[in-house]
Design a protein around this motif. Structure first.
Motif, PDB file in Angstrom:
ATOM      1  N   SER A  36       0.827  -1.205   0.000  1.00 58.66           N
ATOM      2  CA  SER A  36       0.000   0.000   0.000  1.00 58.66           C
ATOM      3  C   SER A  36       0.863   1.257   0.000  1.00 58.66           C
ATOM      4  O   SER A  36       0.585   2.221  -0.722  1.00 58.66           O
ATOM      5  N   GLN A  37       1.916   1.248   0.812  1.00 56.92           N
ATOM      6  CA  GLN A  37       2.809   2.408   0.865  1.00 56.92           C
ATOM      7  C   GLN A  37       3.539   2.599  -0.461  1.00 56.92           C
ATOM      8  O   GLN A  37       3.708   3.737  -0.928  1.00 56.92           O
ATOM      9  N   HIS A  40       1.262   4.192  -2.918  1.00 54.14           N
ATOM     10  CA  HIS A  40       1.029   5.600  -2.585  1.00 54.14           C
ATOM     11  C   HIS A  40       2.146   6.496  -3.113  1.00 54.14           C
ATOM     12  O   HIS A  40       1.878   7.543  -3.719  1.00 54.14           O
ATOM     13  N   GLN A  43       2.113   6.629  -6.921  1.00 52.90           N
ATOM     14  CA  GLN A  43       1.051   7.508  -7.395  1.00 52.90           C
ATOM     15  C   GLN A  43       1.493   8.964  -7.375  1.00 52.90           C
ATOM     16  O   GLN A  43       1.209   9.734  -8.294  1.00 52.90           O
ATOM     17  N   SER A  74      10.622   2.945  -0.107  1.00 53.27           N
ATOM     18  CA  SER A  74       9.475   2.053   0.057  1.00 53.27           C
ATOM     19  C   SER A  74       9.760   0.683  -0.544  1.00 53.27           C
ATOM     20  O   SER A  74       9.385  -0.349   0.031  1.00 53.27           O
ATOM     21  N   MET A 167      -8.765   0.508  -2.157  1.00 50.69           N
ATOM     22  CA  MET A 167      -7.467   0.653  -2.814  1.00 50.69           C
ATOM     23  C   MET A 167      -7.641   0.917  -4.303  1.00 50.69           C
ATOM     24  O   MET A 167      -6.926   1.737  -4.897  1.00 50.69           O
ATOM     25  N   LYS A 170      -8.748   4.444  -4.771  1.00 49.61           N
ATOM     26  CA  LYS A 170      -7.612   5.352  -4.581  1.00 49.61           C
ATOM     27  C   LYS A 170      -6.735   5.395  -5.820  1.00 49.61           C
ATOM     28  O   LYS A 170      -6.211   6.453  -6.186  1.00 49.61           O
ATOM     29  N   GLU A 171      -6.564   4.251  -6.481  1.00 48.00           N
ATOM     30  CA  GLU A 171      -5.773   4.251  -7.713  1.00 48.00           C
ATOM     31  C   GLU A 171      -6.469   5.065  -8.806  1.00 48.00           C
ATOM     32  O   GLU A 171      -5.826   5.825  -9.539  1.00 48.00           O
ATOM     33  N   ASP A 263      -3.792  11.591   0.352  1.00 48.62           N
ATOM     34  CA  ASP A 263      -3.170  11.333   1.660  1.00 48.62           C
ATOM     35  C   ASP A 263      -4.228  10.896   2.665  1.00 48.62           C
ATOM     36  O   ASP A 263      -3.974  10.022   3.506  1.00 48.62           O
ATOM     37  N   LYS A 266      -5.106   7.435   1.989  1.00 43.11           N
ATOM     38  CA  LYS A 266      -4.074   6.531   2.522  1.00 43.11           C
ATOM     39  C   LYS A 266      -4.311   6.278   4.010  1.00 43.11           C
ATOM     40  O   LYS A 266      -4.124   5.158   4.501  1.00 43.11           O
ATOM     41  N   GLU A 269      -7.082   3.883   4.166  1.00 41.76           N
ATOM     42  CA  GLU A 269      -6.564   2.595   3.721  1.00 41.76           C
ATOM     43  C   GLU A 269      -5.797   1.907   4.846  1.00 41.76           C
ATOM     44  O   GLU A 269      -5.940   0.699   5.071  1.00 41.76           O
ATOM     45  N   ASP A 270      -4.982   2.679   5.552  1.00 42.44           N
ATOM     46  CA  ASP A 270      -4.238   2.119   6.693  1.00 42.44           C
ATOM     47  C   ASP A 270      -5.190   1.624   7.774  1.00 42.44           C
ATOM     48  O   ASP A 270      -4.935   0.584   8.411  1.00 42.44           O
TER      49      ASP A 270
END
Length: 418
Positions: A36-37, A40, A43, A74, A167, A170-171, A263, A266, A269-270
């Motif tokens: 996921s990170q 991010h 992106q 990352s 997710m 978010k993409e 952000d 994210k 998402e977390d």
């Protein structure tokens, strides 16, 4: 004469299998967090690259180096958590898919240095750069879906579906940020760019609707509060969808607002990842602290020649069956029977609640396969293939997955085309 098998051994083995399964889910959750990170930061690099290219090298020059460094860090963190390859003799056939996904992701990531060189020299169009980033990010997301394709109970499965759909939303939001950044930076929106903006917004909404159907209410509330604060973001969205280039600083305002939104996504998402982990930890604690660990219970449940399992029934001859409609002794009621009932209930719940998950994953796989056909045999980009599927579905008043399945059903037409 060999001894008869004893139920206690099998129930204990079942408990150990359950502990192992939950451990696997926890390890998967940690890896998903790293993936996921990586998505991010990729992106963000994609959006920054579009501004650099479309401003003809006037904006975000220093930003590119920062974004590349964040991605490298990352990647380093992720690589340390990737599952180690066992010796060839110990490879399991069932691990084929995840190893293949890891290999595909690593191969995609290996293309980053050359892509960055082209972006730095401005020898690549922003459309081509964006397509390359999209393909890399998709490979990372594919690994997320593969890692999470695990035996999960109902609650965990629901949390995973919420995570998948968020997710993916978010993409789409990241692609929207990059696409509008290019338009505002170049002060020009093509008809295809405006149409793609509309489609990306619709795709986000579709994923967010699915997310709302599976996510925890507290997490939905966090996201809803954020969405209520985006009036300026929505105004700039409308400018992009209508092709209005805005003022000179519009691109910076847009990128800042879109980045704030991503952000925040994210953070949500977390929270979704943490929810999956928390549910697994709760289940693990329940299993580990079950009555099967009670020494008084295990004293007779663990089979020995001196005290077989049947001794429980003899020892409980004084038990009043009217007090317990199962008719079993209290030691078994508190341990083995509860585990039996729990497993039966869990399997029933799993069948019901995973129906939506299976449908979601199968639809996604069908659409991805249809897109791959179009890309391979019609020479389309991923975005063009998706656009064609959506357009065909709208024209025929059908779902995209129905069009995709119909295409796969007649796939020999593609493969036989010279």
């Amino acid at each position: 004469m060999s001894q008869s098998p004893h139920a206690a051994h099998y129930f204990l083995a079942a408990r150990e299998c359950e502990i192992s399964r939950l451990d696997n889910v926890l390890r998967a959750g940690k890896l998903i967090g790293q993936l996921s990170q990586l998505v991010h930061v990729l992106q963000r690099e994609r959006g920054s690259s579009n501004i650099w290219l479309c401003s003809e090298g006037m904006l975000f020059g220093e930003e590119l180096a920062h974004r590349a460094a964040a991605v490298s860090q990352s990647m380093s963190n992720l690589f340390s958590d990737l599952p180690a390859l066992p010796p060839a003799s110990a490879l399991q056939p069932g691990a084929f898919r995840i190893y293949h996904r890891i290999g595909s992701m690593l191969m995609a990531l290996e293309s980053l240095p050359e892509l960055r060189n082209q972006i730095h020299d401005r020898s690549v169009s922003h459309q081509r750069a964006m397509e390359s980033f999209n393909a890399i990010i998709q490979q990372v997301l594919n690994l997320v879906y593969e890692v999470a394709d695990i035996d999960a109970d109902g609650q965990v499965a629901s949390a995973l579906v919420a995570l998948f759909t968020f997710m993916q939303s978010k993409e789409y939001a990241g692609q929207e940020r990059a696409l509008a950044s290019a338009g505002f930076a170049s002060r020009c929106f093509s008809d295809s760019a405006r149409q793609l903006m509309v489609e990306l917004i619709a795709a986000q909404e579709s994923c967010l609707n699915s997310f709302s159907g599976f996510a925890d209410a507290s997490i939905i509330s966090v996201w809803s509060q954020q969405e209520a604060k985006t009036s300026e973001f929505e105004r700039l969205r409308r400018l992009a969808c209508t092709g209005v280039p805005g003022e000179e600083d519009t691109v910076l305002n847009w990128f800042a607002l879109a980045s704030q939104r991503l952000d925040m996504m994210k953070i949500v998402e977390d929270k979704l990842i943490n929810k999956v982990m928390h549910l697994c930890q709760q289940s693990l604690q329940r299993v580990q602290s079950s009555n099967l660990d009670d020494p008084q219970t295990l004293a007779g449940v663990v089979v020995t020649p001196e005290k077989p399992l049947a001794a429980y029934f003899a020892a409980s001859a004084h038990h009043n069956e009217a007090d317990d409609d199962t008719g079993l002794p209290p030691q078994l009621n508190r341990s083995l029977l509860n585990l039996i009932q729990h497993q039966a209930h869990r399997l029933k719940t799993l069948d019901n609640e995973l129906a939506g998950l299976r449908a979601t994953l199968m639809e996604r796989k069908t659409i991805e396969q249809a897109k791959a056909l179009l890309m391979q045999y019609q020479g389309l980009t991923e975005e063009q293939a998706w656009h064609l599927l959506r357009k065909t579905a709208m024209n025929q008043n059908k779902k995209v997955v129905e069009i995709a399945q119909a295409m796969l059903d007649v796939s020999t037409v593609f493969t036989s085309t010279p």
